[in-house]
Design an enzyme around this catalytic site. Structure first.
Site, short mmCIF file in Angstrom:
data_model
loop_
_atom_site.label_atom_id
_atom_site.label_comp_id
_atom_site.label_asym_id
_atom_site.label_seq_id
_atom_site.Cartn_x
_atom_site.Cartn_y
_atom_site.Cartn_z
N HIS A 129 -7.73 1.40 9.88
CA HIS A 129 -7.73 0.11 9.20
C HIS A 129 -7.28 -0.98 10.17
CE1 HIS A 129 -8.15 2.73 5.83
NE2 HIS A 129 -8.20 1.74 4.96
N LYS A 562 -4.56 -6.25 -4.99
CA LYS A 562 -5.49 -7.38 -5.01
C LYS A 562 -6.05 -7.60 -6.41
CE LYS A 562 -9.30 -7.03 -2.57
NZ LYS A 562 -10.45 -7.23 -3.48
#
Length: 899
Positions: A129, A562
């Site tokens: 990532h 999120k």
């Protein structure tokens, strides 16, 4: 406001900072040094006195700006190193000895610990990532400085090569100053594989066997090999079109070659060490047999059976290297041997030698032992096999759905699979899984997507045959929302022989790779218990899980945050874990949770030790996997010492979370959980209203976010191989969690780590209950502690300047005050609940660490804002683009997290 205590300056920071100043003066000139020093001193004074001191940033030309930003970035990098060395990153009680002592106080003895470890698994899983902003070259220089500082600690004035230590440190800082900070080319998957390999080979391989020796002593017996690293790099193709069958094959081959070379070197060194002669000590029959089978007939070693045995082992290992890598061993021996069929056979030969040495120990009063280098090698083989790290596969459920639909259509089984309801899909898929007939035909034409997925799985099947089944054990299904999502993966595994249907005689179905659902959004987490209940009800699944004895479920921190904000995400993850525990218990299946955590608090970051200990009672069960990504990898595993500290913290926390009695009574659990439900609902409503609006109308929030933060500029860092968004949409829903968190961090808002919590705390009527929860509930305490760190790193005054980048002033004036008010509520509510007069009052070391950095971050933010203004106004000077990227790098380094 409470007065702030002075910051006890770390002597290493003073020492390294002085050397950096000397380097800036020598290589950048006295003018740059003087201006940098003025800005530094003025910014420190500004933070200490709270006055608006002129920093003099406008007196820097573009070239000086670039050099200044590099200087502040390097100071932060060196400060991070100094703090890590002084133990700021370590946690009290986060070692196995302390955990055993704590458990003993609870009446839990070492025998109970050993019973847990018999079936335990702790796996840090490295991912690619893109949150590591530093080039590997920068990290390498940093690690060399760390090694030199260790020599200096011991009183040495010279290195083993004869260099003066302080001059050697100065040289490394000078090299850092002259090393290009930014990558010029984007990273490829092969680059990410090489980076991960450097940590696995250079740190994990030597660190874990040494840790086991420490743990063996602490427990008074040999512990099972329960810590084993994993990786996603080369197998995670969710949204990354560059991960292919070739990248998977490359990742596995390079890992195998690295571990085999390590074994070859270790066996060679043992051969040099074990010079035992039969003239002086009788040889064990097992060692004699290995010596005779080795083919080593050298007269000089005729009385040295251990060396002859190791010559034969080396020859077999060299043959294994040739078979698995296609290349001869780096140090080919004269003897020829038959390759080892698997790591167990290699280990068995080593154990024969170890047992013989143990007999020698009994005869010689303990002078010889099966520990030492041989013991570490045996431990390494148990831990790393011939594959080094277990490589996970990952793909989005929507891709599997499309591929299975195409296979079924081309095979004439079902013309429109995508139109079927869930129950119809499950029935059809189970029927297909009940027979061995493949769906794919070598004579049919398929889409690129289908060909790519089948190629990946064929490469996985080949890897199982080559390196053994431990090389790939899990396949993560992202966005898993139904049982059919898991069955679709098993259909694809069946195509390559990794799923085998049960036989007519009653033997159960088998799956060589486990299908692991990843529940990511708030809705997915809520649905997880029902999906797993249905999954375990399938007869073929019951047979597979019974043979394996456990099932893994992955829970995602990033997308749930999120989707629902910090507090709701954290609570939903906890509730899902608790509910899954009951589902697994009812099914009689062991539960293994895989925590998909990031580096920033908005993506599950924070202390692993505290996070594991704060898991709901009964959900750890001695088995846990945790993703380690980006800058976290270098921070936790950059050196052998830091790796050992962090791995031991994970192991200690896992023991405590698995064996300690629940700290809460049933009544308190019920009260606290009800309160958290109320807090979560309130925080969720506030967060969703700000970020997504009502009825899908975000009232311009996405435009505000993209213009206020350096989201677009971050993409120029070239820190990862995968795209920032899953689609070309500009919706927040489609943006990956990393750039979402990264952008807010750069703008010093840190919104994903706190927004909505202040609303919830303010609205909750029983403040006394909240204080009780903060004191007595590890989950709530850890959640508040992580949020407190984020709020301390944020700066709403700086954030207001970023809001000035928004073109539509009416839009900025409508949204930013809501963020400002929410921050103040979170700040005030946190202090009220924790009973502190200021942030981090109860954590002085972390407080000093953050406040040391703030004067170095603010000038970087101010310069970044001005450079972004110029770039967005159309100034195409390349130095402006470079300055923006350097400032992003520097701010991320100073904050110690990116995304």
């Amino acid at each position: 406001m409470a007065s702030l205590p002075g910051i006890a300056n770390n002597p290493d920071i003073r020492f390294l900072g002085k050397l950096l100043g000397d380097v800036i003066r020598a290589y950048g000139g006295d003018t740059l040094y003087q201006r940098t020093e003025h800005i530094r001193a003025a910014s420190v004074d500004r933070h200490r006195g709270g006055t608006d001191v002129d920093l003099g940033l406008d007196r820097l030309n573009l070239d000086e700006t670039l050099d200044f930003v590099r200087g502040f970035m390097l100071f932060s990098m060196l400060a991070n190193l100094a703090e890590d060395r002084q133990g700021v990153a370590a946690e009290r009680g986060a070692d196995l000895a302390a955990a055993l002592e704590r458990l003993a106080d609870e009446g839990i003895d070492k025998a109970q610990v050993m019973r847990l470890l018999d079936h335990a698994l702790i796996a840090p899983v490295l991912t690619a990532h893109p949150t590591e902003v530093r080039r590997k070259s920068m990290i390498d220089h940093r690690n060399r400085i760390a090694a030199l500082m260790l020599l200096r600690d011991g009183g040495a004035t010279e290195t083993p090569d004869g260099d003066n230590i302080e001059e050697a440190i100065l040289r490394q800082i000078a090299l850092l100053w002259q090393t290009r900070v930014l990558r010029r080319e984007r990273l490829y998957v092969t680059d990410e594989v090489e980076t991960a390999l450097s940590y696995l080979r250079d740190v994990f391989l030597p660190a874990l066997p040494a840790l086991y020796q420490r743990w063996d002593r602490a427990l008074g017996e040999r512990v099972p090999s329960f810590v084993r690293p994993g990786s996603w790099i080369g197998g995670d193709r969710d949204g990354n079109p560059f991960v292919t069958a070739d990248s998977l094959t490359t990742a596995l081959a390079k890992a195998s070659e690295a571990v085999l070379v390590y074994y070859l070197d270790a066996v060679h060194a043992l051969g040099a060490e074990l010079s035992i002669s039969t003239d002086l000590a009788p040889a064990d029959a097992g060692v004699q047999a290995l010596a005779e089978a080795s083919g080593d007939t050298a007269e000089s070693r005729s009385d040295e059976p251990y060396r002859r045995a190791l010559s034969g082992i080396y020859a077999r290992l060299a043959a294994t290297h040739l078979a698995l890598t296609g290349k001869p061993a780096p140090r080919p021996g004269a003897l020829k041997g038959e390759r080892y069929p698997d790591p167990q056979a290699f280990r068995a030969d080593l154990v024969i030698i170890a047992r013989a040495l143990r007999q020698e120990e009994h005869q010689g009063g303990g002078a010889l032992s099966s520990g030492g280098a041989l013991g570490r090698l045996v431990r390494a083989v148990e831990t790393f096999g011939f594959h080094l790290a277990t490589l996970d596969l990952r793909q989005n459920s929507a891709v599997h759905e499309r591929v299975v639909a195409e296979l079924l259509k081309v095979a004439g089984v079902e013309g429109d699979y995508l139109a079927l309801g869930e129950s119809q899909r499950v029935s059809l898929l189970r029927h297909e899984l009940s027979n061995a007939r493949p769906l794919a035909s070598p004579f049919a034409a398929y889409s690129d997507e289908t060909r790519s997925e089948l190629a990946i799985l064929r490469a996985a099947a080949k890897a199982h045959a080559t390196y053994g089944p431990a090389c790939i054990a899990q396949h993560i299904v992202s966005m898993a929302q139904s049982v059919s999502d898991l069955l679709e993966l098993n259909i694809l595994l069946k195509e390559v022989g990794l799923y085998r249907p049960g036989g007519a005689s009653g033997e159960p179905s088998s799956a060589a790779i486990m299908a692991v659902p990843l529940f990511e959004t708030i809705g997915d987490l809520e649905a997880a218990p029902a999906i797993m209940t249905e999954w375990f009800a399938l007869p073929e699944v019951r047979g597979i899980t019974a043979a394996r004895s456990f099932q893994e479920v992955m829970i995602g921190y990033s997308d749930s945050n999120k989707d629902g904000g910090y507090l709701t995400s954290t609570w939903s993850l906890s509730k899902a874990s608790t509910a899954l525990k009951s589902v697994f218990a009812d099914a009689g299946v062991g539960m293994q949770l895989f925590h998909g955590r990031g580096g920033a608090v908005g993506r599950g970051g924070g202390s692993s030790f505290a996070a594991i200990r704060a898991q709901p009672p009964g959900t750890v069960q001695g088995r846990i996997r945790i993703t380690e990504q980006g800058e976290v990898i270098a921070g936790k595993y950059g050196t052998r010492d830091s790796a050992m500290t962090n791995l031991e913290a994970m192991a200690s926390a896992t023991l405590l979370a698995s064996l300690e009695p629940d700290a809460l009574s049933a009544a308190d659990t019920a009260r606290f959980s009800a309160a958290m439900d109320t807090l979560s609902a309130s925080a969720f409503a506030a967060y969703r209203d700000l970020v997504y609006g009502s009825n899908g109308d975000d009232r311009g929030f996405r435009t505000f976010f993209r213009q206020m933060t350096p989201l677009a500029e971050i993409s120029g860092l070239k820190i990862g191989s995968r795209p920032a968004s899953r689609t070309k949409s500009d919706r927040i829903e489609d943006l990956r969690a990393i750039p979402w968190v990264f952008s807010w961090a750069q703008a010093r808002v840190m919104l994903p780590g706190w927004y909505g919590v202040g609303h919830a705390l303010a609205a909750f009527p029983d403040k006394g209950l909240l204080a009780e929860m903060a004191q007595g509930w590890p989950f709530f305490a850890a959640s508040l502690a992580n949020m407190e760190q984020v709020i301390a790193k944020s700066d709403i005054g700086i954030a207001a300047r970023y809001a000035g980048l928004v073109e539509d002033r009416a839009l900025a004036d409508a949204i930013f005050p809501r963020i400002e008010s929410g921050w103040q509520q979170a700040h005030d509510g946190l202090l009220q609940v924790t009973g502190q007069s200021r942030l981090l009052e109860a954590h002085p070391a972390l407080d000093a660490s953050i406040r040391l950095r703030l004067p170095y971050i603010e000038p970087l933010n101010l310069l970044q804002i001005e450079l972004i203004k110029r770039r967005r106004a159309g100034d195409e000077d390349e130095r402006i683009g470079e300055g923006i990227l350097l400032s992003i790098n520097a701010i991320a380094t100073a904050l110690r997290n990116s995304g």
